[in-house]
Design a protein around this motif. Structure first.
Motif, mmCIF file in Angstrom:
data_model
loop_
_atom_site.group_PDB
_atom_site.id
_atom_site.type_symbol
_atom_site.label_atom_id
_atom_site.label_comp_id
_atom_site.label_asym_id
_atom_site.label_seq_id
_atom_site.Cartn_x
_atom_site.Cartn_y
_atom_site.Cartn_z
ATOM 1 N N ASP A 170 16.571 -40.363 -7.166
ATOM 2 C CA ASP A 170 16.155 -40.570 -8.551
ATOM 3 C C ASP A 170 14.788 -41.239 -8.573
ATOM 4 N N PHE A 171 13.827 -40.604 -9.232
ATOM 5 C CA PHE A 171 12.483 -41.160 -9.346
ATOM 6 C C PHE A 171 12.320 -41.950 -10.649
ATOM 7 N N SER A 172 11.267 -42.743 -10.696
ATOM 8 C CA SER A 172 11.072 -43.684 -11.799
ATOM 9 C C SER A 172 10.324 -43.066 -12.976
ATOM 10 N N GLU A 173 11.054 -42.815 -14.065
ATOM 11 C CA GLU A 173 10.405 -42.388 -15.305
ATOM 12 C C GLU A 173 9.557 -43.511 -15.889
ATOM 13 N N GLN A 174 10.005 -44.746 -15.697
ATOM 14 C CA GLN A 174 9.277 -45.880 -16.265
ATOM 15 C C GLN A 174 7.886 -46.013 -15.652
ATOM 16 N N GLN A 175 7.760 -45.750 -14.373
ATOM 17 C CA GLN A 175 6.438 -45.772 -13.738
ATOM 18 C C GLN A 175 5.503 -44.787 -14.420
ATOM 19 N N LEU A 176 6.013 -43.602 -14.752
ATOM 20 C CA LEU A 176 5.195 -42.595 -15.416
ATOM 21 C C LEU A 176 4.829 -43.036 -16.831
ATOM 22 N N VAL A 177 5.794 -43.604 -17.554
ATOM 23 C CA VAL A 177 5.541 -44.086 -18.919
ATOM 24 C C VAL A 177 4.470 -45.177 -18.918
ATOM 25 N N ASP A 178 4.548 -46.084 -17.934
ATOM 26 C CA ASP A 178 3.639 -47.233 -17.888
ATOM 27 C C ASP A 178 2.265 -46.894 -17.310
ATOM 28 N N CYS A 179 2.212 -45.942 -16.394
ATOM 29 C CA CYS A 179 0.993 -45.739 -15.601
ATOM 30 C C CYS A 179 0.229 -44.459 -15.920
ATOM 31 N N VAL A 180 0.914 -43.442 -16.443
ATOM 32 C CA VAL A 180 0.226 -42.201 -16.816
ATOM 33 C C VAL A 180 -0.291 -42.387 -18.239
ATOM 34 N N ILE A 181 -1.431 -43.038 -18.349
ATOM 35 C CA ILE A 181 -1.956 -43.516 -19.628
ATOM 36 C C ILE A 181 -3.453 -43.230 -19.715
ATOM 37 N N PRO A 182 -4.017 -43.263 -20.916
ATOM 38 C CA PRO A 182 -5.456 -43.020 -21.069
ATOM 39 C C PRO A 182 -6.328 -43.945 -20.224
ATOM 40 N N ALA A 183 -5.912 -45.208 -20.069
ATOM 41 C CA ALA A 183 -6.702 -46.148 -19.268
ATOM 42 C C ALA A 183 -6.844 -45.700 -17.821
ATOM 43 N N ASN A 184 -5.894 -44.892 -17.355
ATOM 44 C CA ASN A 184 -5.956 -44.357 -15.995
ATOM 45 C C ASN A 184 -6.455 -42.913 -15.966
ATOM 46 N N GLY A 185 -6.928 -42.431 -17.109
ATOM 47 C CA GLY A 185 -7.518 -41.097 -17.167
ATOM 48 C C GLY A 185 -6.578 -39.987 -17.579
ATOM 49 N N LEU A 211 13.843 -44.894 -8.887
ATOM 50 C CA LEU A 211 14.332 -45.499 -10.118
ATOM 51 C C LEU A 211 14.840 -46.915 -9.895
ATOM 52 N N ASP A 212 15.494 -47.155 -8.777
ATOM 53 C CA ASP A 212 16.036 -48.494 -8.536
ATOM 54 C C ASP A 212 14.930 -49.533 -8.317
ATOM 55 N N LYS A 213 13.774 -49.097 -7.835
ATOM 56 C CA LYS A 213 12.667 -50.028 -7.628
ATOM 57 C C LYS A 213 11.864 -50.272 -8.904
ATOM 58 N N TYR A 214 11.922 -49.312 -9.845
ATOM 59 C CA TYR A 214 11.125 -49.413 -11.069
ATOM 60 C C TYR A 214 11.990 -48.861 -12.205
ATOM 61 N N PRO A 215 12.965 -49.654 -12.688
ATOM 62 C CA PRO A 215 13.972 -49.163 -13.649
ATOM 63 C C PRO A 215 13.382 -48.819 -15.015
ATOM 64 N N TYR A 216 14.095 -47.955 -15.713
ATOM 65 C CA TYR A 216 13.694 -47.530 -17.050
ATOM 66 C C TYR A 216 14.148 -48.558 -18.090
ATOM 67 N N VAL A 217 13.252 -48.920 -19.030
ATOM 68 C CA VAL A 217 13.562 -49.960 -20.023
ATOM 69 C C VAL A 217 13.367 -49.490 -21.462
ATOM 70 N N ARG A 218 13.065 -48.201 -21.682
ATOM 71 C CA ARG A 218 13.016 -47.585 -23.007
ATOM 72 C C ARG A 218 11.842 -48.020 -23.877
ATOM 73 N N ILE A 219 10.897 -48.739 -23.333
ATOM 74 C CA ILE A 219 9.652 -49.069 -24.017
ATOM 75 C C ILE A 219 8.516 -48.956 -23.004
ATOM 76 N N GLN A 220 7.297 -48.852 -23.496
ATOM 77 C CA GLN A 220 6.155 -48.807 -22.599
ATOM 78 C C GLN A 220 5.693 -50.217 -22.265
ATOM 79 N N LYS A 221 5.457 -50.486 -20.981
ATOM 80 C CA LYS A 221 4.991 -51.790 -20.522
ATOM 81 C C LYS A 221 3.718 -51.602 -19.698
ATOM 82 N N ASN A 222 3.215 -52.688 -19.158
ATOM 83 C CA ASN A 222 2.041 -52.605 -18.300
ATOM 84 C C ASN A 222 2.407 -51.939 -16.976
ATOM 85 N N CYS A 223 1.470 -51.167 -16.443
ATOM 86 C CA CYS A 223 1.707 -50.476 -15.169
ATOM 87 C C CYS A 223 1.911 -51.500 -14.058
ATOM 88 N N ASN A 224 3.017 -51.343 -13.327
ATOM 89 C CA ASN A 224 3.374 -52.304 -12.294
ATOM 90 C C ASN A 224 3.311 -51.656 -10.914
#
Length: 333
Positions: A170-185, A211-224
């Motif tokens: 299982d891969f981290s959707e939260q990483q994509l939500v937080d990091c695939v952003i305009p600030a990163n192009g 997913l276990d290393k970067y769990p999903y939290v249902r909101i966008q946060k800062n890229c970690n």
């Protein structure tokens, strides 16, 4: 508690012609879904919405000509407008993405012509379902966040990683939500909408963690995430041409990320869904196509929990139902 609720709401029932049966259905449903509202006014409003949806469900399911059934679920106290605003991607975001996505979607395409042609030359299976090969992870729940694009992309990478490396992670959707952003192009906007292709481009450079290393939290946060060695990296991908045969060919190779009009998907339970307005398709939801049956109906993995649909999956009518052939993406290496 149920009896007390009925007594309290009895005057409202008479005024709105609401039966005891409907009240019992509401109390059972609200208990199952642990509904808590801000105040009595909101509660009464939600009940009225629920009763209206319940009536629509009964009318639909009583029609023997319908090819699919609908039922009560986590969306049953939402209006259509609220469902679109809370669950689906924002239409202005999708329109913006569709205008600029073609070039990115064919990134690495020159390296994939042979793979694409080989997939087209396959003798197509009468039916295919990647669940039978063990290539599909469990159904997730995006919650009240239009982050379906990250779930579609993560599921696409999960399946190809299994096909390529024989390991289901299982891969981290939260990483994509937080990091695939305009600030990163990248032109993706968290809970408002995004595109799977930008997730692939990001993951190919940075890697996607588990997913276990970067769990999903249902909101966008800062890229970690830092560095460029964070896990799985897709190498090549293609945009699948917009025909049924091309999508079938692609599905003989691996699952495919697709974008659809899910405006009327909210209360789907089972059967062959054909309830989209084909004359007015609005692409607003990303999912994973995982196969097709002998009649050509598409098999879809959604991200609205296993309580929705057929244990989180759907069978979508053949051809371009709900715009499924509009924007399809496949990893090839």
């Amino acid at each position: 508690m149920i009896l007390l609720s009925i007594i309290v709401l009895m005057p409202l029932c008479f005024a709105q012609d609401i039966s005891i049966e409907k009240l019992l259905a509401y109390n059972k449903w609200s208990s199952q879904h642990q509904r808590v509202y801000l105040n009595e006014d909101e509660k009464l409003f939600r009940q009225m919405v629920f009763f209206e949806n319940l009536q629509k469900i009964k009318e639909h399911n009583s029609n023997p000509n319908n090819t699919y059934s609908i039922h009560l679920n986590q969306f049953s106290d939402m209006t259509k407008q609220e469902f679109a605003e809370k669950i689906l991607m924002k239409q202005n975001i999708v329109d913006h993405l569709m205008k600029g996505i073609s070039q990115e979607a064919t990134h690495n395409d020159t390296n994939n012509k042979e793979t694409q042609l080989n997939s087209k030359s396959l003798i197509l299976a009468d039916s295919i379902d990647w669940r039978e090969q063990g290539a599909i992870t469990t159904v997730k729940n995006q919650g009240n966040c239009g982050s379906c694009w990250s779930f579609s992309a993560a599921a696409l990478m999960e399946s190809f990683n299994f096909i390529q490396n024989n390991t289901l992670v299982d891969f981290s959707e939260q990483q994509l939500v937080d990091c695939v952003i305009p600030a990163n192009g990248y032109y993706s906007y968290g809970c408002s909408g995004g595109a799977a292709v930008y997730c692939l481009d990001y993951a190919s450079k940075v890697g996607i963690t588990t997913l276990d290393k970067y769990p999903y939290v249902r909101i966008q946060k800062n890229c970690n995430v830092t560095g460029t060695n964070n896990g799985y990296k897709p190498k090549q991908w293609i945009k699948v041409p917009n025909t049924s045969n091309d999508l079938k060919s692609a599905l003989n190779f691996s699952p495919v990320s697709v974008v659809v009009d899910a405006t009327n998907w909210d209360n789907y339970e089972s059967g062959i869904f054909n309830g989209c307005d084909q004359s007015n398709i609005s692409l607003n939801h990303a999912v994973l196509a995982i196969g097709y049956d002998q009649q050509g109906n598409w098999i879809i993995k959604n991200s609205w929990s296993h309580y929705w649909g057929e244990n989180g999956f759907m069978r979508l009518a053949a051809n371009n139902t709900c715009g499924i052939l509009s924007n399809n993406l496949q990893i090839t290496a």
